[in-house]
Write an enzyme that holds these catalytic residues in place. Structure first.
Site, short mmCIF file in Angstrom:
data_model
loop_
_atom_site.label_atom_id
_atom_site.label_comp_id
_atom_site.label_asym_id
_atom_site.label_seq_id
_atom_site.Cartn_x
_atom_site.Cartn_y
_atom_site.Cartn_z
CG HIS A 68 30.47 91.45 53.00
ND1 HIS A 68 30.48 90.09 52.81
CD2 HIS A 68 29.68 91.96 52.02
CE1 HIS A 68 29.74 89.79 51.75
NE2 HIS A 68 29.24 90.90 51.26
CD GLU A 118 26.02 94.16 53.24
OE1 GLU A 118 27.19 94.48 52.97
OE2 GLU A 118 25.28 93.57 52.42
CG HIS A 119 25.42 88.92 53.58
ND1 HIS A 119 25.03 87.96 52.68
CD2 HIS A 119 26.16 89.81 52.89
CE1 HIS A 119 25.53 88.26 51.48
NE2 HIS A 119 26.22 89.37 51.58
CD GLU A 149 28.82 88.99 48.32
OE1 GLU A 149 28.34 88.52 49.37
OE2 GLU A 149 28.83 90.21 48.06
#
Lengths: 424, 425
Positions: free
Chosen positions: A70, A73-74, A145
């Site tokens: 993840h 991905e950012h 997040e």
């Protein structure tokens, strides 16, 4: 151009697609919708949060921090020559990305300048650029997040259940990791993961919209270059068939209890073929879906509300039937669900109910093909699980009531776990 | 698009398009937001739950399944100070039936039975259905506490618009639901069918032959006494309202409400829309680039305008210690907008992005329905094409002027109460 190309048509649904395998190993799925003024595109990799331990060929095994897929991905949105969002800002496309247990996908939708947007997508995902400074900056954003998800009861109830069901499989770990685990991520670990999993042979492109197939393939051929690589060795998780614990409870600021209930499959027996997926979904529909007698009963007895739903939850090394919702008495709901599945396993399904359930699912599948996003989601399943596009309608047509009964018989109704979030 | 008036205050439109495999038929009822919100919503939900001949969930859901998984949905929303109560049925087109069933016409008859059956026969819903739908509505209202982002936004709007219809929950509140009896439901059904402004949309390849005729027939059997809806209340901000609440949460929420006291429809507010988009819309916006990316304060920090009310709401999820820093940064960005501290490329990005999204509206049945449904109360709703033309006419000066008009009205903060939510056991 170096592609192996197949065309697939479904006459009943009035749909067609092109499946092309590039010389780099990249799988490409294209669905032309010349009557629409919308395009939806995904460039993704078969790499998700569960891939925390791996090796390439004979190289030693690497273990990486939880949440790294993840995080990657950012970070991929930031390139040496600027941010991908800045590039999309010049074309007007809406872009995003997501990471799940088994995949990372970069996507955009647009009505104009499709080929330029495709070029941006293929370019930035193929150009990693990580530095210690940009990694540190992202830790603050992703930290928030993670904090946000800590307050989302639907998310909490699901992960508490997964921890109650899985001993070792990393499906029991949050997709974004923890504030502590992401603090261990460095630019080097990001490159390790990128170089392993972002190889075209492990990736796929899926598009649906108003474009010319030949032109798309030409762009892909220009942008994607074959890379030599040893095969990826993913972890073979030593996950016992048993659950960890039958019941998990947490208190949060919610108005009424939330629950997630799972029936854990014996993974060795379940191969997750398309037929097994559809058998399971039809079992869920006929046992406790909106068309079932039990759904009506649960609703009228005040045991579930409009937020009740089911899911066949499966992937590399994990498989379970999930039931989620809100209830004043989650335990009573689970007992009734188990009794219903047992009844189906013993007595079979009412033939009329089976016909309606099949017609229901068939109609929903036809409808999903209207939506470019729904079409692409189907292609992603095809890419990751090896399904043939549009096979859902064929498999459904051949499905029998006995197939559903057989699936019910495979389930171990003692091998279940319940997770509950209670109001404070 | 073809339009006609079926009865006093009942508009019907048909968008003919062969782009989709389905036909959607949707009926929207519009009433003033008031203490009747709960009764009206309950009446709508009962309509969605079955018909006189299919009164229980099981038989009704089986009927939908037999129509190839037809979907029946209902929703309640706010449009200005009006309550929107909408029911919609989506069915696959006849050409996708395996046995040549006329699904679209069967669907249109079913929807008419759902909406008019009880009103015309003057019979009550079964006791079981009423109890069930009352409980479901109450649990829906209660569940709004679960999603802290939406909860915090709603609280800010309630505080900002206290005393106005818009300040009410469109689904009503728990106490109101509890008090509802059969007589209230009958009255609410009459309000929807007799008094409300009604806007019907049909989108599909072929017009369901009987639908408009059936609707017109049913409305003539009803004693229509449609009264025009009241004008929206639009107020400029007065004294700054600051409200802080505490809850056992990990992340704080900062929501800031701004007002311009002008309001208006699409044609009046297009500059407000672009200003809000550059301020806090897409990933090119000032809030995303500065408050999230540069300062790393939030995962989300965005601004959204509310049509007809002259309101912008900015919401963000931040660590409690950073709430003040986020507040200062957000205000700075709005002040930069008013001072013209933004580039031409920001304007272009916003116009391109908004027009690109609008360009796909007619290719998505749900977006198309939402486009026209949400503009049901506009005198002459703008089309997607016209909206793009309006957007492209907006100038830098229009955007700066729009930003200057907005002043801070309300700050709502949700803070952790210090207690850890209990760990899993």
């Amino acid at each position: 151009m170096s592609f192996e190309i197949r065309k697939i048509t479904d006459k009943n649904a009035n749909e067609n697609c092109t499946v092309a395998i590039h010389s780099s190993g990249l799988k490409v799925y294209l669905n032309e919708k010349p009557h629409l003024n919308i395009n939806y595109a995904v460039f993704g990799t078969h790499y998700g949060s569960v891939d925390t331990e791996f090796s390439l060929g004979d190289a030693p095994k690497i273990q990486v921090p939880e949440g790294i897929a993840h995080f990657l991905e950012h970070k991929l949105f930031e390139g040496e020559d600027g941010d991908a969002f800045e590039k999309y800002a010049v074309t007007g496309a809406s872009a995003n990305a997501y990471t799940s247990f088994d995949r990372t996908c970069y996507l955009f939708s647009c009505s104009e300048r499709f080929y330029e947007n495709l070029d941006i997508l293929l370019s930035f995902v193929s150009s990693p650029y990580f530095t210690p400074e940009t990694v540190q900056k992202e830790q603050g954003i992703i930290g928030q997040e993670i904090r946000m998800y800590e307050d989302v009861p639907d998310w909490r109830v699901l992960f508490n259940l997964l921890r109650g069901m899985y001993h070792n499989h990393p499906v029991n770990v949050e997709i974004a990791g923890t504030v502590e685990s992401i603090a261990e991520i460095t630019d080097k670990t990001l490159y390790d993961c990128y170089n392993t999993f972002y190889n075209p042979s492990n990736m796929f492109v899926a598009l649906s919209g108003n474009f010319d197939c030949d032109k798309v393939l030409e762009i892909i051929d220009q942008k994607i270059k074959p890379r030599d690589t040893a095969p990826i060795n993913r972890s073979q998780f030593s996950e016992p068939d048993s659950i960890v614990k039958p019941y998990t409870e947490q208190k949060m600021a919610v108005a009424m209890p939330l629950f997630a209930f799972g029936i854990k499959d014996n993974v060795a027996k379940i191969g997750c073929t398309l037929k097994q997926k559809l058998q399971t979904e039809m079992l869920l529909d006929t046992a406790v879906g909106k068309i079932s007698p039990l759904y009506s009963r649960l609703l009228n007895e005040g045991l579930i509300n409009s937020r009740f739903g089911t899911e066949f939850f499966y992937g590399h090394g994990y498989s379970a039937l999930l039931f989620e919702g809100e209830s004043k008495d989650p335990k009573a709901v689970t007992e009734l669900i188990k009794a219903e599945i047992k009844k189906i396993a013993q007595n079979g399904i009412d033939p009329d109910l089976f016909q309606d359930a099949r017609r229901n699912l068939y109609g929903q599948q036809i409808r999903a093909l209207d939506d470019p996003e729904g079409v692409v989601d189907d292609f992603l399943l095809a890419a990751i699980c090896g399904y043939e596009p549009y096979d859902t309608l064929n498999v459904l047509r051949d499905m029998t009531a006995e197939d559903i009964t057989e699936r019910a018989k495979e389930l171990d109704l003692e091998n279940t776990s319940l997770s509950v979030i209670l109001p404070l | 698009m073809t339009e006609k008036t079926l009865a006093d205050g009942v508009k019907y439109s048909f968008v003919k398009t062969d782009r989709f495999k389905t036909t959607v038929m949707s009926i929207g009822f519009y009433l003033p937001l008031s203490r009747n919100n709960a009764a009206n919503t309950l009446a709508l939900n009962l309509m969605k739950s079955g018909t006189e001949s299919l009164p229980d969930t099981y038989s009704f859901q089986r009927r939908l399944a037999s129509l190839y998984g037809a979907s029946a949905v209902a929703w309640t929303a706010k449009i200005g100070d009006c309550q929107e109560l909408r029911i919609a049925l989506t069915v696959n087109d006849d050409r996708y039936s395996l046995n040549a069933e006329p699904t679209v016409n069967l669907g249109s008859q079913l929807l008419c039975d759902m909406v008019f059956g009880r009103v015309l026969s003057d019979t009550d819903y079964p006791k079981e259905a009423v109890l069930r739908e009352k409980r479901l509505l109450k649990e829906n209202i209660l569940a709004k506490l679960n999603d802290k982002r939406t909860y915090a936004r709603n609280r800010c709007e309630q505080i900002m618009c206290e005393g106005e219809g818009y300040g009410l929950d469109p689904e009503g509140n728990i106490d109101d639901v509890d008090r509802l009896e059969n007589a209230d439901i009958r009255e609410a059904l009459k309000r929807l069918t007799e008094e409300a402004f009604v806007s019907v949309q049909v989108i599909g390849a072929a017009e369901p032959s009987d639908f408009a005729r059936l609707l017109a027939q049913n409305f003539t059997k009803i004693n229509r006494r449609f009264a025009f809806l009241p004008l929206d209340t639009v107020k400029a901000s007065s004294d700054l309202k600051e409200v802080t609440e505490k809850m056992p949460v990990k992340q704080g929420k900062l929501v800031m409400g701004f007002k311009n006291g002008i309001g208006g429809n699409d044609r009046d507010t297009v500059a407000d829309w672009i200003m809000t988009d550059i301020f806090g819309g897409g990933p090119y916006s000032k809030l995303f680039c500065n408050v999230r990316e540069k300062l790393s304060l939030c995962y989300y920090c965005s601004a959204r305008p509310t049509r007809r009310k002259g309101i912008i709401v900015v919401d963000s999820g931040v660590e409690e210690a950073n709430i003040e820093a986020a507040r200062i940064a957000i205000l700075q960005q709005l002040s930069d907008m008013a001072d013209g501290n933004f580039e031409d490329k920001d304007i272009n990005s916003s116009k391109l992005s908004l027009c690109d999204t609008i360009g796909s509206v007619e290719s998505d049945q749900n977006m198309l329905l939402r486009w026209y449904a949400s503009r049901s109360l506009d005198e002459a709703p703008v089309t997607p094409d016209e909206m793009c033309r309006l957007i492209n006419k907006v100038t830098r000066e229009d955007i700066m002027a729009a930003a200057k008009n907005f002043t801070l009205d309300t700050i709502y903060t949700l803070r952790p109460d210090g207690s850890e939510s209990e760990a899993e056991q």
